[in-house]
Scaffold this motif. Structure first.
Motif, PDB file in Angstrom:
ATOM      1  N   LYS A 173       0.855  -1.193   0.000  1.00 28.93           N
ATOM      2  CA  LYS A 173       0.000   0.000   0.000  1.00 28.93           C
ATOM      3  C   LYS A 173       0.886   1.236   0.000  1.00 28.93           C
ATOM      4  O   LYS A 173       1.943   1.240   0.630  1.00 28.93           O
ATOM      5  N   ARG A 174       0.441   2.286  -0.681  1.00 28.64           N
ATOM      6  CA  ARG A 174       1.232   3.515  -0.733  1.00 28.64           C
ATOM      7  C   ARG A 174       1.187   4.262   0.585  1.00 28.64           C
ATOM      8  O   ARG A 174       0.202   4.224   1.308  1.00 28.64           O
ATOM      9  N   PHE A 175       2.244   4.938   0.836  1.00 27.42           N
ATOM     10  CA  PHE A 175       2.445   5.735   2.044  1.00 27.42           C
ATOM     11  C   PHE A 175       1.573   6.992   1.929  1.00 27.42           C
ATOM     12  O   PHE A 175       1.813   7.835   1.081  1.00 27.42           O
ATOM     13  N   HIS A 176       0.548   7.139   2.782  1.00 20.56           N
ATOM     14  CA  HIS A 176      -0.315   8.320   2.664  1.00 20.56           C
ATOM     15  C   HIS A 176      -0.204   9.212   3.894  1.00 20.56           C
ATOM     16  O   HIS A 176       0.488   8.892   4.865  1.00 20.56           O
ATOM     17  N   VAL A 181      10.060   8.396   0.749  1.00 19.65           N
ATOM     18  CA  VAL A 181       9.388   9.283   1.711  1.00 19.65           C
ATOM     19  C   VAL A 181      10.241   9.444   2.965  1.00 19.65           C
ATOM     20  O   VAL A 181      10.413  10.556   3.474  1.00 19.65           O
ATOM     21  N   TYR A 182      10.793   8.323   3.451  1.00 24.00           N
ATOM     22  CA  TYR A 182      11.637   8.404   4.649  1.00 24.00           C
ATOM     23  C   TYR A 182      12.856   9.286   4.391  1.00 24.00           C
ATOM     24  O   TYR A 182      13.284  10.037   5.277  1.00 24.00           O
ATOM     25  N   ASP A 183      13.412   9.208   3.185  1.00 31.16           N
ATOM     26  CA  ASP A 183      14.568  10.053   2.848  1.00 31.16           C
ATOM     27  C   ASP A 183      14.178  11.529   2.835  1.00 31.16           C
ATOM     28  O   ASP A 183      14.921  12.383   3.318  1.00 31.16           O
ATOM     29  N   LEU A 184      12.999  11.826   2.290  1.00 36.07           N
ATOM     30  CA  LEU A 184      12.526  13.215   2.272  1.00 36.07           C
ATOM     31  C   LEU A 184      12.336  13.748   3.694  1.00 36.07           C
ATOM     32  O   LEU A 184      12.664  14.894   3.998  1.00 36.07           O
ATOM     33  N   LEU A 185      11.813  12.885   4.572  1.00 41.29           N
ATOM     34  CA  LEU A 185      11.533  13.290   5.954  1.00 41.29           C
ATOM     35  C   LEU A 185      12.760  13.187   6.858  1.00 41.29           C
ATOM     36  O   LEU A 185      12.736  13.663   7.997  1.00 41.29           O
ATOM     37  N   THR A 245     -12.083  14.627   5.647  1.00 41.85           N
ATOM     38  CA  THR A 245     -11.599  13.431   6.331  1.00 41.85           C
ATOM     39  C   THR A 245     -11.031  12.488   5.281  1.00 41.85           C
ATOM     40  O   THR A 245     -11.599  12.320   4.204  1.00 41.85           O
ATOM     41  N   LEU A 246      -9.907  11.877   5.618  1.00 38.60           N
ATOM     42  CA  LEU A 246      -9.265  10.972   4.659  1.00 38.60           C
ATOM     43  C   LEU A 246      -9.949   9.616   4.670  1.00 38.60           C
ATOM     44  O   LEU A 246     -10.258   9.071   5.731  1.00 38.60           O
ATOM     45  N   SER A 247     -10.202   9.087   3.492  1.00 38.95           N
ATOM     46  CA  SER A 247     -10.820   7.766   3.368  1.00 38.95           C
ATOM     47  C   SER A 247     -10.383   7.133   2.054  1.00 38.95           C
ATOM     48  O   SER A 247     -10.684   7.649   0.984  1.00 38.95           O
ATOM     49  N   THR A 248      -9.661   6.020   2.144  1.00 45.30           N
ATOM     50  CA  THR A 248      -9.197   5.334   0.933  1.00 45.30           C
ATOM     51  C   THR A 248     -10.392   4.862   0.115  1.00 45.30           C
ATOM     52  O   THR A 248     -10.414   4.972  -1.112  1.00 45.30           O
ATOM     53  N   ARG A 249     -11.403   4.347   0.790  1.00 45.22           N
ATOM     54  CA  ARG A 249     -12.571   3.804   0.070  1.00 45.22           C
ATOM     55  C   ARG A 249     -13.314   4.886  -0.701  1.00 45.22           C
ATOM     56  O   ARG A 249     -13.823   4.662  -1.784  1.00 45.22           O
ATOM     57  N   LYS A 250     -13.388   6.102  -0.115  1.00 46.68           N
ATOM     58  CA  LYS A 250     -14.111   7.193  -0.779  1.00 46.68           C
ATOM     59  C   LYS A 250     -13.215   7.979  -1.731  1.00 46.68           C
ATOM     60  O   LYS A 250     -13.665   8.936  -2.359  1.00 46.68           O
ATOM     61  N   GLY A 251     -11.950   7.579  -1.802  1.00 42.36           N
ATOM     62  CA  GLY A 251     -11.037   8.274  -2.714  1.00 42.36           C
ATOM     63  C   GLY A 251     -10.448   9.542  -2.136  1.00 42.36           C
ATOM     64  O   GLY A 251      -9.733  10.268  -2.823  1.00 42.36           O
ATOM     65  N   HIS A 252     -10.743   9.841  -0.846  1.00 42.11           N
ATOM     66  CA  HIS A 252     -10.165  11.027  -0.196  1.00 42.11           C
ATOM     67  C   HIS A 252      -8.833  10.630   0.446  1.00 42.11           C
ATOM     68  O   HIS A 252      -8.737  10.434   1.648  1.00 42.11           O
ATOM     69  N   VAL A 253      -7.822  10.456  -0.367  1.00 39.02           N
ATOM     70  CA  VAL A 253      -6.530  10.044   0.153  1.00 39.02           C
ATOM     71  C   VAL A 253      -5.454  10.952  -0.436  1.00 39.02           C
ATOM     72  O   VAL A 253      -5.504  11.307  -1.608  1.00 39.02           O
TER      73      VAL A 253
END
Length: 569
Positions: free
Chosen positions: A129-132, A246-250, A374-382
């Motif tokens: 899964k992608r890092f969100h 992402v870890y490198d960026l952070l 609100t973030l929701s993978t199912r609703k596409g708000h990611v």
């Protein structure tokens, strides 16, 4: 550095007979500096001294006034039942600024943690899964706690407890074997794996037998089948490669990536031990630990089909970590929705007879939303974290282009400020509070934000670059720093070590975030009210020494949060 507060408490202890440490706790920092640097509410002493608070305050005033100079005090005042202490401003300036400059990057650090180990479980991303953005808080909070504890001398072990177990991986193998190619997945990475997983569920609606096939392949992973394990490990490699960007960026790293699958062969010990200690009971075919005596629901250990659960794995992981690292504390940086889960299995470890159960701590944090949604993978708000960070850098680059068109290496400054803004925003409020991320707030150079603090650091660097010719290694006239603006800044620098310790005690990096903002605000007010590079060299040298100290402490504060301190902006 002279410990002004402890000195006052020791003097008070001799006069009152009360323990010095307790008096240190009673000494307050008044809300307004006109009321003193420290204040003792004498009503706390009225019971033991059997006098009215104003009488006690006056008696202590009379007893301590002859000791003013030895205690580094300018004066002592009584106001009702309060005893107010005013520190000698020049002496405070000398002690604090000199200590900051002498300690350098170690200012605010200590050796209190030497010989002790802290395990910190954070980020804990899911394989395939992608890092969100939902993983932002756990990742940056855990990283900040790692740095804070390390600053205090502890040996830290950062653990990324990967979500890498379950039937979903069997399903993913089925999807790959049916509809994927190695080339396609290598090129597409985690996105390609996600698409295959989505397709599996779409196809399974018309072909339910796929679910059985997925379970079959997961069983093959459990049994150590070579093909199944090879694919499973490949999926992990692809995910970690994607996450590493992402870890490198952070600027985040881990000492261990032991995830759920690592504990697959370590569950037997947990189950056998719970059985041997008579803690397992049967409930509708499942095995549970009854926690009703502690007003908690039962902790499910084994499903009716014999499968283990998160609690089983977490207990196995805790036992392994204690055996391997012999931790003094093990922190779990996980959202507050898991409060019950941690309360349950922590209690099970305690019931198993392990005294170190008290050293397990759930560091809960609030949820994150993005510009009101609100973030929701199912609703596409990611919102994917790599895209958020890259966009933050782009937006910062545009702001820098507008504000500082002649700045050298705008790309590097944009990276430092854009990434820093995202991290700072995630730790600005207390960790338990929910966060709503808005671009205009996070990237504001004027508000109480990461860019504002970084800009203050860059301002200090700019002042010091222009200070060629001033003798900063000679005698400093500290009485040049007795004005209100300098003193407020110095007092904030003085309290920085206390804030670092308190942040560790509460596992609350936002305390450092807020304190660093206060230092930046105080210095900027000082900067506007006083010419740093004054014609009077004595004043200039003192003000430059304060500027050096502010630059140092802001850099340390930002560093403890995992944020870089640009020298030019």
């Amino acid at each position: 550095m002279v410990d002004f507060k402890t000195n006052i408490a020791q003097a008070l202890a001799k006069e009152t007979g009360v323990d010095c440490e307790q008096l240190c706790g009673w000494l307050e920092v008044p809300p307004e500096r006109e009321m003193g640097d420290y204040a003792l509410p004498c009503f706390k002493l009225s019971k033991t001294m059997r006098k009215a608070p104003p009488v006690i305050a006056q008696a202590l005033h009379d007893a301590l006034t002859p000791q003013q100079e030895a205690l580094c005090l300018e004066r002592i005042e009584t106001v009702g039942g309060y005893l107010n202490f005013f520190l000698d401003k020049a002496m405070v300036a000398r002690e604090v600024v000199s200590e900051v400059l002498q300690a350098g990057p170690r200012y605010g650090g200590s050796d209190k943690g030497v010989g002790k180990t802290i395990c910190i479980d954070y980020s804990s991303i899911n394989i395939a899964k992608r890092f969100h953005i939902g993983h932002l808080s756990t990742t940056v909070l855990g990283n900040a706690l790692y740095k804070i504890y390390q600053h205090l001398g502890y040996k830290c072990v950062g653990i990324n407890h990967l979500g890498d177990w379950g039937t979903q991986f069997g399903k993913l193998i089925v999807a790959f074997k049916r509809w994927g190619t190695r080339e396609q997945v290598e090129q597409g990475g985690v996105d390609a794996l996600s698409e295959l997983y989505v397709r599996f569920h779409q196809e399974a609606e018309n072909e339910p037998a796929l679910e059985d096939e997925g379970r079959y392949w997961f069983k093959k992973i459990e049994d150590g089948d070579q093909e199944a394990l090879s694919l499973f490990n490949w999926f992990k490699e692809l995910t970690l490669k994607d996450a590493q960007r992402v870890y490198d960026l952070l600027g985040v790293h881990f000492d261990s990536y032991a995830g759920e699958s690592f504990y697959n062969d370590k569950m037997g010990r947990v189950i056998d031990e719970l059985e041997a200690k008579g803690l397992l009971t049967e409930s509708q075919g499942a095995k549970v630990v009854d926690l009703s005596d502690y007003n908690l629901p039962p902790c499910l250990i084994l499903k009716s089909d014999g499968a283990t659960l998160y609690a089983t794995r977490d207990i196995a992981a805790a036992l392994y970590r204690k055996d391997t690292y012999d931790f003094d504390k093990c922190l779990y940086v996980v959202a507050y929705q898991q409060n019950l889960h941690f309360a349950q299995w922590f209690k099970v470890v305690e019931m198993m007879g392990y005294p170190w159960a008290k050293d397990l701590e759930h560091v809960a944090f609030g949820m994150i939303s993005f510009e009101g949604q609100t973030l929701s993978t199912r609703k596409g708000h990611v919102v994917y974290l790599d895209e958020l960070l890259e966009r933050a850098v782009e937006k910062t680059r545009a702001i820098i282009e507008e504000k500082s068109p002649n700045l050298e290496d705008k790309d590097e400054a944009a990276r430092q400020v854009g990434i820093g803004a995202v991290i700072f925003n995630a730790m600005q409020a207390g960790r338990i509070k929910d966060i709503d991320f808005w671009w205009d707030r996070a990237l504001n150079f004027d508000g109480e934000t990461g860019p504002y603090v970084q800009y203050t650091h860059a301002r200090c660097c700019s002042v010091l670059r222009k200070a060629q010719g001033y003798a900063l290694d000679g005698q400093t006239q500290w009485d040049q720093l007795t004005d209100e603006e300098a003193q407020k800044t110095i007092m904030l620098l003085m309290r920085f070590p206390e804030v670092v310790e308190e942040a560790a005690l509460r596992n609350e990096p936002s305390m450092i975030t807020r304190h660093t903002v206060e230092i930046a605000k105080a210095y900027n007010k000082f900067y506007y009210e006083h010419r740093i590079l004054d014609e009077d060299e004595k004043a200039a040298v003192a003000r430059l020494q304060l500027t050096r100290a502010v630059r140092q402490v802001i850099a340390i504060g930002l560093g403890l949060l995992g944020i870089e301190a640009p020298e030019r902006m």
